[in-house]
Design a protein around this motif. Structure first.
Motif, short mmCIF file in Angstrom:
data_model
loop_
_atom_site.label_atom_id
_atom_site.label_comp_id
_atom_site.label_asym_id
_atom_site.label_seq_id
_atom_site.Cartn_x
_atom_site.Cartn_y
_atom_site.Cartn_z
N ARG A 68 0.83 -1.21 0.00
CA ARG A 68 0.00 0.00 0.00
C ARG A 68 0.86 1.25 0.00
O ARG A 68 0.55 2.24 -0.68
N LEU A 69 1.94 1.24 0.78
CA LEU A 69 2.82 2.40 0.82
C LEU A 69 3.50 2.61 -0.53
O LEU A 69 3.70 3.75 -0.97
N THR A 70 3.85 1.51 -1.20
CA THR A 70 4.48 1.62 -2.52
C THR A 70 3.54 2.28 -3.51
O THR A 70 3.93 3.21 -4.24
N VAL A 71 2.30 1.82 -3.55
CA VAL A 71 1.31 2.41 -4.47
C VAL A 71 1.02 3.85 -4.08
O VAL A 71 0.88 4.72 -4.93
N ALA A 72 0.93 4.12 -2.77
CA ALA A 72 0.67 5.49 -2.32
C ALA A 72 1.78 6.43 -2.78
O ALA A 72 1.51 7.58 -3.19
N ALA A 73 3.02 5.96 -2.73
CA ALA A 73 4.14 6.79 -3.19
C ALA A 73 4.01 7.10 -4.67
O ALA A 73 4.28 8.23 -5.11
N LEU A 74 3.58 6.12 -5.46
CA LEU A 74 3.42 6.34 -6.89
C LEU A 74 2.20 7.22 -7.19
O LEU A 74 2.18 7.92 -8.20
N PHE A 75 1.21 7.19 -6.33
CA PHE A 75 0.00 8.01 -6.51
C PHE A 75 0.29 9.49 -6.26
O PHE A 75 -0.38 10.36 -6.83
N LEU A 76 1.27 9.78 -5.42
CA LEU A 76 1.44 11.14 -4.89
C LEU A 76 1.63 12.19 -5.97
O LEU A 76 0.90 13.19 -6.02
#
Length: 236
Positions: free
Chosen positions: A183-191
């Protein structure tokens, strides 16, 4: 000198509306025929997302990274920055997004696009399809020439929207990666795409155009798609 409370948001714009829209026409003319390659690239990404192969994640991640770098240099730095100094500060986040995609998707092979099914996955796919197939025609609907169309992998708005849609369909693979780590990985890419959609919506709203709702709606749809439960646990 005017009192500070008499200023309106549009007073802080560094360019006129016609200059902003003309920018896309000049940009399209300068990079032609890159638009053909960009549309073919987007079509290939769409196919690989709908029918993923073992190597699809690496190819899609590297293709997206190349698009973020291309837009950062050709649009933000070479064309938008001369009329809006703030655009220069967006280059570094665009490059960071590209590097993160290269590392996680291209080098590590951790991103599996199209792996999330259900309503959330379909909504994410629809967001990407919009960015690729429909967003270029917004210019025509707004009464501007097709020469000023904003095209995926050529202009920042459809690139950010399309990336958000793809990320909404993605899973992070790897035996050592926990669910929270994924989730943190995807959140970083979403930012970065989310920040760009917000900045673009603010710019367009200040210009007083109805198009301001498009990046906002696309960002909300992508976040909703990502947050949509992948499936229900069986009752105990």
């Amino acid at each position: 000198m005017r009192e500070w409370w008499t200023y309106r948001p549009e007073d802080f714009l560094l360019f006129a509306d016609r200059v902003y829209w003309r920018l896309f026409e000049l940009h399209n003319a300068a990079v032609w025929p890159a638009q053909i390659a960009a549309l073919l690239l987007g079509a290939a990404i769409l196919v690989l997302t709908v029918r993923p192969r073992p190597w699809s994640g690496r190819v899609i991640a590297l293709a997206l990274a190349a698009a973020w770098l291309f837009v950062a240099w050709t649009f933000l730095w070479l064309r938008f920055r001369p009329i809006n100094w703030a655009a220069g500060y967006a280059v570094a986040p665009f490059v960071a997004e590209a590097l993160l995609l290269v590392w996680l998707g291209g080098v590590r092979g951790r991103l599996r696009f199209g792996a999330r099914g259900g309503p959330g996955g379909r909504l994410g796919l629809a967001v990407f399809a919009y960015a690729l197939l429909a967003h270029p025609f917004v210019a025509v609907l707004a009464g501007r020439p097709l020469a000023g169309a904003e095209i995926f992998a050529i202009a920042p708005d459809p690139l950010a929207i399309g990336t958000l849609g793809l990320l909404a369909t993605a899973k992070v693979s790897g035996a050592h990666i926990s669910r929270s780590g994924g989730r943190l990985t995807v959140a970083a890419l979403f930012l970065v795409p989310l920040l760009w959609c917000g900045a673009s919506a603010a710019t367009l709203a200040t210009m007083g155009t109805w198009e301001a709702w498009i990046p906002l709606a696309a960002a909300v749809a992508a976040v909703a798609a990502r947050a949509w439960p992948h499936g229900r646990k069986p009752p105990t």
